[in-house]
Design a protein around this motif. Sequence first.
Motif, short mmCIF file in Angstrom:
data_model
loop_
_atom_site.label_atom_id
_atom_site.label_comp_id
_atom_site.label_asym_id
_atom_site.label_seq_id
_atom_site.Cartn_x
_atom_site.Cartn_y
_atom_site.Cartn_z
N UNK A 62 0.81 -1.21 0.00
CA UNK A 62 0.00 0.00 0.00
C UNK A 62 0.84 1.26 0.00
N UNK A 63 0.24 2.33 -0.51
CA UNK A 63 0.91 3.61 -0.57
C UNK A 63 -0.14 4.72 -0.60
N UNK A 64 0.13 5.79 0.10
CA UNK A 64 -0.72 6.98 0.03
C UNK A 64 -0.20 7.89 -1.07
N UNK A 65 -1.15 8.51 -1.76
CA UNK A 65 -0.82 9.40 -2.87
C UNK A 65 -1.68 10.65 -2.69
N UNK A 66 -1.07 11.80 -2.59
CA UNK A 66 -1.80 13.06 -2.39
C UNK A 66 -1.71 13.89 -3.67
N UNK A 67 -2.86 14.34 -4.14
CA UNK A 67 -2.93 15.20 -5.32
C UNK A 67 -3.73 16.45 -5.00
N UNK A 68 -3.53 17.46 -5.81
CA UNK A 68 -4.27 18.71 -5.68
C UNK A 68 -4.84 19.08 -7.04
N UNK A 69 -6.08 19.55 -7.05
CA UNK A 69 -6.68 20.06 -8.28
C UNK A 69 -6.11 21.46 -8.51
N UNK A 70 -5.37 21.61 -9.61
CA UNK A 70 -4.67 22.86 -9.88
C UNK A 70 -5.28 23.67 -11.03
N UNK A 71 -6.23 23.07 -11.72
CA UNK A 71 -6.95 23.78 -12.78
C UNK A 71 -8.38 23.27 -12.75
N UNK A 72 -9.35 24.18 -12.86
CA UNK A 72 -10.76 23.82 -12.75
C UNK A 72 -11.55 24.71 -13.68
N UNK A 73 -12.06 24.14 -14.78
CA UNK A 73 -12.77 24.91 -15.80
C UNK A 73 -14.03 24.15 -16.23
N UNK A 74 -15.08 24.16 -15.38
CA UNK A 74 -16.29 23.40 -15.70
C UNK A 74 -16.98 23.91 -16.97
N UNK A 75 -17.54 23.06 -17.76
CA UNK A 75 -17.44 21.61 -17.81
C UNK A 75 -16.40 21.14 -18.83
N UNK A 76 -15.35 21.92 -19.02
CA UNK A 76 -14.38 21.65 -20.07
C UNK A 76 -13.22 20.77 -19.61
N UNK A 77 -12.58 21.13 -18.50
CA UNK A 77 -11.42 20.35 -18.06
C UNK A 77 -11.05 20.66 -16.61
N UNK A 78 -10.29 19.74 -16.05
CA UNK A 78 -9.63 19.99 -14.78
C UNK A 78 -8.33 19.21 -14.76
N UNK A 79 -7.41 19.65 -13.89
CA UNK A 79 -6.11 19.00 -13.79
C UNK A 79 -5.78 18.75 -12.33
N UNK A 80 -5.27 17.54 -12.06
CA UNK A 80 -4.74 17.25 -10.74
C UNK A 80 -3.25 16.98 -10.85
N UNK A 81 -2.52 17.41 -9.83
CA UNK A 81 -1.07 17.23 -9.80
C UNK A 81 -0.67 16.59 -8.48
N UNK A 82 0.32 15.71 -8.56
CA UNK A 82 0.81 15.04 -7.37
C UNK A 82 1.47 16.04 -6.43
N UNK A 83 1.13 15.92 -5.14
CA UNK A 83 1.80 16.67 -4.09
C UNK A 83 2.84 15.75 -3.45
N UNK A 84 2.41 14.54 -3.08
CA UNK A 84 3.32 13.50 -2.60
C UNK A 84 2.88 12.18 -3.20
N UNK A 85 3.83 11.33 -3.51
CA UNK A 85 3.49 10.04 -4.08
C UNK A 85 4.65 9.41 -4.81
N UNK A 86 4.36 8.43 -5.65
CA UNK A 86 5.41 7.60 -6.24
C UNK A 86 6.16 8.24 -7.41
#
Length: 148
Positions: A62-86
Amino acid sequence: MERIEVAETVPLPVAAVWEAHENVQLLERIAPPPVSVRLKESNIVCGLGTYLTLRFELFGLGMDWRVQITHWDPPVCFKDEQVTGPFHVWEHTHHFMAITAESTRIVDAVKFELNPLLDSTVIRWGLEGMIKMRMQNLRQVLSSQITQ
C-alpha cells in the motif's frame, strides 16, 4: 517528461460527464484490478485547490498518494497534480468535449516523470495499461447511468 493519452466517447451529455467527475467516489469505482483505490477523506467538494489523499494497494503493498486540483474549468477540463506520491512529477488533465448534445469525448492526458529509482520500461507499460483499463471502466460506469 513522458506522456500517455487515452480517449473515449460516452453516450452522455458533457454536463452529466462533468457532474460524475465532481463525485470523487468515482475514483474508487473505476480503478482497474488488481489495484485497489480508497479515498482517505470523506465529504470532499471538488474545485480549484482541492486536495485528495488516495490509498493505493497492489499485491498487498500500500501507498498513500496526495494530489491537488490545480486547474478547474467546468465543464471543459480539470487537472490534478501530485503533491506527494510515487512519481517525481505527475500531471493528469481531464478534458470533456461535447460531440453531440448526447455524447461526450473524454480525453485523459497524463504527463509524468518516474522516480529515478523506479524508472523502467515495465513500469511505464504497466501504467499505460492501467490508464487504458481505467478509461474503459469509466466508460462502463458512465454508460450504466443511462439505464438507471
